[in-house]
Design an enzyme around this catalytic site. Structure first.
Site, PDB file in Angstrom:
ATOM      1  N   CYS A   1      17.265 -33.931  52.680  1.00  0.00           N
ATOM      2  CA  CYS A   1      16.228 -34.972  52.662  1.00  0.00           C
ATOM      3  C   CYS A   1      15.565 -35.208  54.027  1.00  0.00           C
ATOM      4  CB  CYS A   1      16.809 -36.271  52.122  1.00  0.00           C
ATOM      5  SG  CYS A   1      18.431 -36.657  52.773  1.00  0.00           S
TER       6      CYS A   1
ATOM      7  N   HIS B   1      13.435 -41.830  55.317  1.00  0.00           N
ATOM      8  CA  HIS B   1      13.944 -41.295  56.575  1.00  0.00           C
ATOM      9  C   HIS B   1      12.784 -41.190  57.571  1.00  0.00           C
ATOM     10  CE1 HIS B   1      17.561 -40.653  54.450  1.00  0.00           C
ATOM     11  NE2 HIS B   1      17.597 -39.344  54.372  1.00  0.00           N
TER      12      HIS B   1
END
Ligand SMILES: NC(=O)c1ccc[n+]([C@@H]2O[C@H](COP(=O)([O-])OP(=O)(O)OC[C@H]3O[C@@H](n4cnc5c(N)ncnc54)[C@H](OP(=O)(O)O)[C@@H]3O)[C@@H](O)[C@H]2O)c1
Length: 350
Positions: free
Chosen positions: A149, A242
């Site tokens: 990710c 993120h």
């Protein structure tokens, strides 16, 4: 008549499994027909087995579905896999051997030489590796993976720069959301008011996956990108998204407006093919001096766009900037759904 392709979800009760169910609820091509998880969930109806953590309700047809054992018997031929990597290493090959197309999120097989690691905008050609997989030859089954990710947002931001100016060196420092650790993930007492400067194996994954993704396919081998790369990964008290601070040294000189234009103009095969989950703009540059921020920008492009900002000169390398991407959508379930759409468009799903 419903002509949708039936699909199954392995690891359907977890954080990524739930995102799959949410993203597939109104999908024009795929329909969830089978769910599997661990012994803990097997035999239960989904609504009882899963601790649903998303803001939209469980689709009623899925809520009533029984969780099957995680074996290929009775499973559909297209499987989205969201298993812990140790279990994925054992189960994904078993499903591929049984003739399933396994579209995986886990790290278990990502770096295996004959397994494509794909972001459809960046390296869609790598899916040709499917044809050299032994499962494909025996039963028609195969495994395709999407990256970690944090690698995915970084690579979406790097790909247009690599295309136009070439990359010499990349340094990335991440601030990763808690949902990236699955459910229940990091204990609240460990993360509230805190930053944890360690995520097991994450820095290694970012470094090697970024090179494989930006590498070139030579026959049946990927030659990794030749740039130097260093990643440092931190867990922070953010729910989803993120954020990464990135510095790059380029092979060719570039002006800031040229880099911003490269991001803004970036379109690739998923946009040309109009794949249902492809965002109109895979990378968006935000001019405001304090963006991107997870609270405001994580859902850009329905969670499939990487938001970039703060491009400025770097005192050590050439340029530095910030990139944000949604870890359970673009970084996981959405990445796999887009991979499956690419596979269907290219005739790999029958
Ligand atoms: N979260 C993210 O942002 C993210 C992003 C990219 C990739 N990934 C990767 O995606 C995978 C899933 O992550 P997650 O965050 O969704 O984890 P998670 O919330 O912990 O979910 C794990 C899933 O695996 C199932 N499972 C565990 N042991 C099993 C077994 N022996 N047999 C069959 N199923 C089993 C669990 O079922 P039960 O509920 O029955 O235990 C659950 O459905 C991991 O490989 C992770 O690294 C996650």
């Amino acid at each position: 008549m419903n002509n949708k392709l039936p699909v199954g979800i392995l690891g359907a009760t977890g954080v990524v499994g739930q995102r799959f169910i949410q993203m597939l609820e109104h999908h024009p091509w795929f329909e969830v027909a089978w769910l599997a998880a661990s012994d803990r969930s097997e035999g239960k109806v989904y609504a009882e087995a899963a601790r649903w953590r998303l803001k939209t309700p469980i689709p009623p047809a899925v809520a009533r579905m029984r969780v099957s054992p995680a074996t290929p018997d009775g499973a559909p031929k297209v499987i989205f896999a969201a298993l812990d990597s140790s279990i994925a290493a054992e189960l994904e090959p078993r499903f591929a051997e049984a003739g399933c197309a396994v579209v995986s999120n886990s790290s278990a097989l990502r770096m295996q030489a004959d397994v494509p690691l794909v972001i459809p905008e960046v390296n869609s050609g790598h899916i040709k590796l499917i044809d050299v997989q032994p499962w494909r030859k025996k039963s028609g089954g195969y495994v395709v993976t999407n990256p970690n990710c944090s690698a995915i947002g970084l690579v979406l931001a790097l790909a247009p720069i690599e295309q136009q100016f070439g990359l010499d060196t990349v340094m990335a420092v991440t601030m990763q959301a808690v949902s990236g650790a699955g459910y229940p993930g990091v204990a609240s007492l460990d993360i509230l008011g805190n930053v944890i400067p360690f995520i097991r194996n994450e820095e290694e994954k970012m470094e090697e996956e970024t090179r494989k993704l930006l590498g070139s396919l030579n026959g049946s081998k990927v030659i990794p990108g030749g740039f130097a790369m260093s990643a440092q990964c931190n867990r922070v008290a953010v729910e989803d998204g993120h954020t990464e601070s990135v510095s790059v040294r380029l092979k060719k000189k570039a002006q800031p407006e040229e880099i911003i234009a490269a991001w803004g103009g970036y379109r690739a095969e998923p946009q040309e093919l109009k794949l249902p989950s492809a965002p109109d703009r895979p990378v968006v540059y935000l001019d405001a001096s304090d963006r991107p921020q997870p609270r405001f920008d994580v859902d850009m492009g329905a969670g499939m766009t990487a938001a970039v900002g703060r491009l400025r000169p770097c005192g050590v390398l050439d340029w530095k900037f910030t990139v944000l991407s949604h870890n359970t959508i673009r970084g996981a379930a959405g990445a796999a759904v887009l991979n499956a759409e690419l596979l269907k468009a290219k005739g790999y799903l029958g």
